[in-house]
Design an enzyme around this catalytic site. Structure first.
Site: not given
Ligand code: URA
Length: 435
Positions: A81, A160, A167, A182, A186
């Site tokens: 990621h 999320d 947010r 967040s 995931k």
């Protein structure tokens, strides 16, 4: 327990209990807790911070707010990621490398956000390529070829989805515990056994300083470990665009070239570090062995074969690998030339991302369509000596944008100076291993 007491407690800097955090996540997802109370709590978290324990509890509550995936591959599943950058096409390079080395890469990716690009938009520039896959088809492709890349399923981590949207409009995005929960919720929900985090640092990234990036990386690695996942974070430079291409099909072409052994140095260095870490978390060998395996996957052509197969299995035309004219071609282009002699001492990353967006490569609003052919290819980069009139870059677009105006603004992304003012190139800043 009431939401009022929880907000008041956090406002005074009190550490919230696990039960209170669960109450907040459950209540917000179900709609019992309204946006105005959640907004107040998020702002209190931004101002008062969260402890590592609170962040871990928030991450796990969010991860379990929807479906939990566990693709049955019979092997080790590794996810990679990136916290988001400009010109960041590493997924398209490292996922095929890892798959060619015997690791499974189930990848749920996002679309472009703000000035940063997204893997799903890049892949959709390949004619016919599908990123919406049923869970069954996703797993089938993964088992067959070792990698599959799809858009995030709506059933994963609804907490999320709701919290991120809130947010975004309440100035509460840039909180380290909120970013950690967040991202990691995931990653944990997608069921990877190992997670490699590419934490970007610099003007094109969320984290502008190494200190903040390190704090975020350590927190994410710890959250991963608490969830029983093997996790590593690689801090990488995002003070200039990564590689030479920015924009969807342009980046796919650069990734294909990288898998043919023709990557620009910075892109290859970052990709090799990430690929080696993916193999290391999967227990494939020592750091040196993993680097050698990754290099071999490219020089043998095996990684490129995996990418080609993935394109075919996901409905795309694999001939794009050898015939780039099959991508949509841009209707207009504009060459950019140096207006002075000197050394390029910097290329503003965030401004480059915004220029790419104006050319049509990204979205200003969620519902905007992206132009797959739009973007920028740099001829020159930071540290290069240039003479007045040398070509620096080419801008591409098929949209009706004001190309002349954009080109004039683009000239401002370059900073010039003397050789001694060129920053030392440091693509890999630090590696934080969590296992
Ligand atoms: N990416 C995410 O998914 N969440 C954040 O909060 C920031 C970046």
């Amino acid at each position: 327990m009431t939401m009022y007491e929880i907000i008041a407690g956090k406002k005074q800097g009190r550490e919230l209990t696990k039960e209170e955090i669960q109450y907040v996540v459950d209540g917000y997802v179900s709609g019992d807790i309204p946006d105005y109370q959640m907004s107040a709590l998020l702002m209190a978290v931004c101002l008062r911070d969260m402890s590592d324990r609170e962040t871990a509890d928030l991450t796990m509550s969010m991860a379990h707010s929807g479906e939990m995936m566990k693709p049955e591959t019979g092997g080790f599943n590794v996810d990679k990621h990136s916290t988001g950058g400009v010109g960041d096409k590493t997924t398209l390079i490292v996922a095929p490398i890892a798959a060619a080395c015997g690791v499974y890469v189930p990848k749920m990716s996002g679309r472009g956000l703000g000035h940063t690009g997204g893997t799903i938009d890049k892949l959709e520039s390949i004619p016919g390529f599908k990123t919406e896959l049923s869970y069954e088809r996703f797993t089938e492709i993964l088992r067959q070829n070792g990698l599959a890349v799809a858009g995030q399923s709506g059933a994963l981590v609804p907490a999320d989805k709701k919290i991120y949207a809130l947010r975004n409009v309440t100035a509460t995005v840039d909180s380290i515990p909120l970013i950690c929960s967040s991202i990691m919720s995931k990653k944990i929900a997608t069921g990877a056994d190992g997670i490699v985090l590419d934490v970007k640092v610099g003007d094109g990234a969320f984290m502008k300083t190494t200190d903040d990036a390190e704090k975020l990386a350590e927190l994410m690695v710890r959250a991963g470990r608490l969830a029983g996942r093997k996790c590593t974070a690689v801090l990488t430079d995002m003070s200039k665009p990564l590689g030479r291409a920015v924009g969807n099909s342009l980046e796919v072409i650069e990734a294909v070239e990288a898998l043919k052994g023709n990557a620009p140095e910075d892109l290859w260095e970052v990709s090799l570090a990430l690929a080696a870490e993916m193999l290391a978390v999967a227990g494939k060998g020592t750091a040196e062995e993993c680097r050698a395996m990754a290099e071999n996957a490219v020089s043998s052509g095996k990684a490129l074969e995996r990418l080609s197969k993935m394109i075919e299995l996901q409905g795309g035309d694999p001939r794009v690998i050898s015939d780039y004219s099959l991508f949509a071609s841009p209707a207009r282009k504009k060459e950019i030339f140096a207006d002075r002699d000197g050394f390029i001492t910097g290329i503003s990353c965030e401004k480059t991302g915004l220029i790419s967006l104006r050319l049509g490569a990204g979205r200003s609003k969620k519902e905007d369509a992206v132009d797959p052919s739009a973007g920028i290819v740099f001829d020159r980069t930071v540290g290069d000596k240039v003479g007045k009139g040398d070509r620096l870059a080419v801008l591409y677009t098929s949209s009706e944008c004001d190309l002349e105006g954009i080109a004039a603004d683009f000239a401002g992304v370059f900073r010039y100076g003397s050789r001694s003012a060129c920053p030392e190139e440091k693509n890999i800043i630090k590696i934080i291993k969590g296992y």
